[in-house]
Design a protein around this motif. Structure first.
Motif, PDB file in Angstrom:
ATOM      1  N   ALA A 146     -83.627 115.979  27.404  1.00 46.10           N
ATOM      2  CA  ALA A 146     -83.656 114.946  26.366  1.00 46.10           C
ATOM      3  C   ALA A 146     -83.625 115.578  24.979  1.00 46.10           C
ATOM      4  N   GLY A 147     -84.383 116.643  24.803  1.00 46.92           N
ATOM      5  CA  GLY A 147     -84.396 117.328  23.505  1.00 46.92           C
ATOM      6  C   GLY A 147     -83.050 117.921  23.146  1.00 46.92           C
ATOM      7  N   VAL A 148     -82.434 118.596  24.104  1.00 45.03           N
ATOM      8  CA  VAL A 148     -81.125 119.186  23.867  1.00 45.03           C
ATOM      9  C   VAL A 148     -80.090 118.091  23.614  1.00 45.03           C
ATOM     10  N   GLY A 149     -80.170 117.016  24.408  1.00 46.13           N
ATOM     11  CA  GLY A 149     -79.241 115.902  24.217  1.00 46.13           C
ATOM     12  C   GLY A 149     -79.398 115.247  22.861  1.00 46.13           C
ATOM     13  N   ALA A 150     -80.632 115.086  22.398  1.00 47.17           N
ATOM     14  CA  ALA A 150     -80.869 114.485  21.091  1.00 47.17           C
ATOM     15  C   ALA A 150     -80.288 115.356  19.983  1.00 47.17           C
ATOM     16  N   LEU A 151     -80.450 116.662  20.103  1.00 51.16           N
ATOM     17  CA  LEU A 151     -79.869 117.572  19.108  1.00 51.16           C
ATOM     18  C   LEU A 151     -78.347 117.491  19.119  1.00 51.16           C
ATOM     19  N   ALA A 152     -77.779 117.424  20.307  1.00 52.23           N
ATOM     20  CA  ALA A 152     -76.324 117.303  20.401  1.00 52.23           C
ATOM     21  C   ALA A 152     -75.862 115.970  19.825  1.00 52.23           C
ATOM     22  N   GLY A 153     -76.632 114.915  20.062  1.00 52.85           N
ATOM     23  CA  GLY A 153     -76.289 113.601  19.532  1.00 52.85           C
ATOM     24  C   GLY A 153     -76.333 113.546  18.024  1.00 52.85           C
ATOM     25  N   MET A 154     -77.225 114.319  17.412  1.00 51.32           N
ATOM     26  CA  MET A 154     -77.298 114.372  15.951  1.00 51.32           C
ATOM     27  C   MET A 154     -76.015 114.966  15.370  1.00 51.32           C
ATOM     28  N   ALA A 155     -75.405 115.859  16.109  1.00 52.33           N
ATOM     29  CA  ALA A 155     -74.208 116.536  15.611  1.00 52.33           C
ATOM     30  C   ALA A 155     -72.943 115.713  15.795  1.00 52.33           C
ATOM     31  N   ASP A 156     -73.025 114.581  16.500  1.00 46.76           N
ATOM     32  CA  ASP A 156     -71.848 113.745  16.757  1.00 46.76           C
ATOM     33  C   ASP A 156     -71.504 112.948  15.500  1.00 46.76           C
ATOM     34  N   ASP A 157     -70.338 113.219  14.934  1.00 44.05           N
ATOM     35  CA  ASP A 157     -69.915 112.552  13.701  1.00 44.05           C
ATOM     36  C   ASP A 157     -69.282 111.186  13.953  1.00 44.05           C
ATOM     37  N   ASP A 158     -69.003 110.827  15.210  1.00 40.60           N
ATOM     38  CA  ASP A 158     -68.313 109.577  15.519  1.00 40.60           C
ATOM     39  C   ASP A 158     -69.234 108.357  15.534  1.00 40.60           C
ATOM     40  N   VAL A 159     -70.545 108.560  15.564  1.00 38.01           N
ATOM     41  CA  VAL A 159     -71.497 107.450  15.609  1.00 38.01           C
ATOM     42  C   VAL A 159     -72.586 107.691  14.574  1.00 38.01           C
ATOM     43  N   SER A 160     -73.399 106.654  14.331  1.00 41.21           N
ATOM     44  CA  SER A 160     -74.508 106.835  13.400  1.00 41.21           C
ATOM     45  C   SER A 160     -75.487 107.851  13.983  1.00 41.21           C
ATOM     46  N   SER A 200     -78.732 107.754  14.353  1.00 46.54           N
ATOM     47  CA  SER A 200     -79.726 107.202  15.285  1.00 46.54           C
ATOM     48  C   SER A 200     -79.086 106.869  16.634  1.00 46.54           C
ATOM     49  N   GLU A 201     -77.863 106.341  16.621  1.00 49.09           N
ATOM     50  CA  GLU A 201     -77.176 106.070  17.885  1.00 49.09           C
ATOM     51  C   GLU A 201     -76.849 107.359  18.619  1.00 49.09           C
ATOM     52  N   GLY A 202     -76.425 108.372  17.893  1.00 51.95           N
ATOM     53  CA  GLY A 202     -76.116 109.663  18.513  1.00 51.95           C
ATOM     54  C   GLY A 202     -77.340 110.304  19.133  1.00 51.95           C
ATOM     55  N   ILE A 203     -78.452 110.240  18.402  1.00 54.05           N
ATOM     56  CA  ILE A 203     -79.706 110.799  18.932  1.00 54.05           C
ATOM     57  C   ILE A 203     -80.133 110.050  20.187  1.00 54.05           C
ATOM     58  N   ALA A 204     -80.074 108.712  20.130  1.00 54.84           N
ATOM     59  CA  ALA A 204     -80.501 107.903  21.275  1.00 54.84           C
ATOM     60  C   ALA A 204     -79.622 108.173  22.494  1.00 54.84           C
ATOM     61  N   ALA A 205     -78.320 108.184  22.290  1.00 55.63           N
ATOM     62  CA  ALA A 205     -77.409 108.431  23.411  1.00 55.63           C
ATOM     63  C   ALA A 205     -77.601 109.834  23.969  1.00 55.63           C
ATOM     64  N   GLY A 206     -77.733 110.803  23.092  1.00 54.25           N
ATOM     65  CA  GLY A 206     -77.953 112.180  23.541  1.00 54.25           C
ATOM     66  C   GLY A 206     -79.259 112.333  24.288  1.00 54.25           C
ATOM     67  N   LEU A 207     -80.280 111.647  23.816  1.00 56.89           N
ATOM     68  CA  LEU A 207     -81.589 111.682  24.458  1.00 56.89           C
ATOM     69  C   LEU A 207     -81.502 111.153  25.886  1.00 56.89           C
TER      70      LEU A 207
END
Length: 126
Positions: A67-81, A83-90
């Motif tokens: 979940a932690g690694v996914g949240a970090l990866a989601g933060m780096a996603d420029d295609d979504v907001s 908070s959405e990137g963090i949630a999806a990555g988590l």
């Protein structure tokens, strides 16, 4: 609230619960006919493997790490907001971590069953 975020924790809990006994129910292949004591020894060895709850804690740790690694990866996603990137990555990271941890726990429980039966004198080949 996003329905995926509500549903995902329930899915993770269900996945961990479903895998809790996985591996402990393993019935290995024997070299030759089973002895009279085999059924009793198999049940005892499966119970021993199922009682190894540290594997369940390790699976939960794998889920948290994922979940932690996914949240970090989601933060780096420029295609979504963010908070959405963090949630999806988590969510995705937690699911991947849970699956990996559950698979490893299952393998360890199978190994316990095999070694326990060998220790009781049964000719286990796998």
């Amino acid at each position: 609230m996003n329905p995926v975020l509500t549903f995902s924790p329930l899915l993770i809990v269900a996945l961990v619960s479903a895998c809790a006994e996985s591996g402990a129910n393993y019935a290995p292949i024997l070299d030759g006919e089973p002895t009279a004591a085999y059924a009793r020894d198999l049940r005892a060895c499966q119970t021993l493997a199922a009682n190894q709850r540290q594997f369940d804690r390790q699976t939960a740790g794998s889920a948290a790490l994922g979940a932690g690694v996914g949240a970090l990866a989601g933060m780096a996603d420029d295609d979504v907001s963010e908070s959405e990137g963090i949630a999806a990555g988590l969510v995705v990271g937690a699911l991947v971590g849970t699956a990996a941890g559950a698979s490893e726990a299952s393998d360890r429980r199978e190994a316990i069953v095999v070694e326990c039966l060998r220790g009781r004198g049964h000719r286990v080949v796998g």
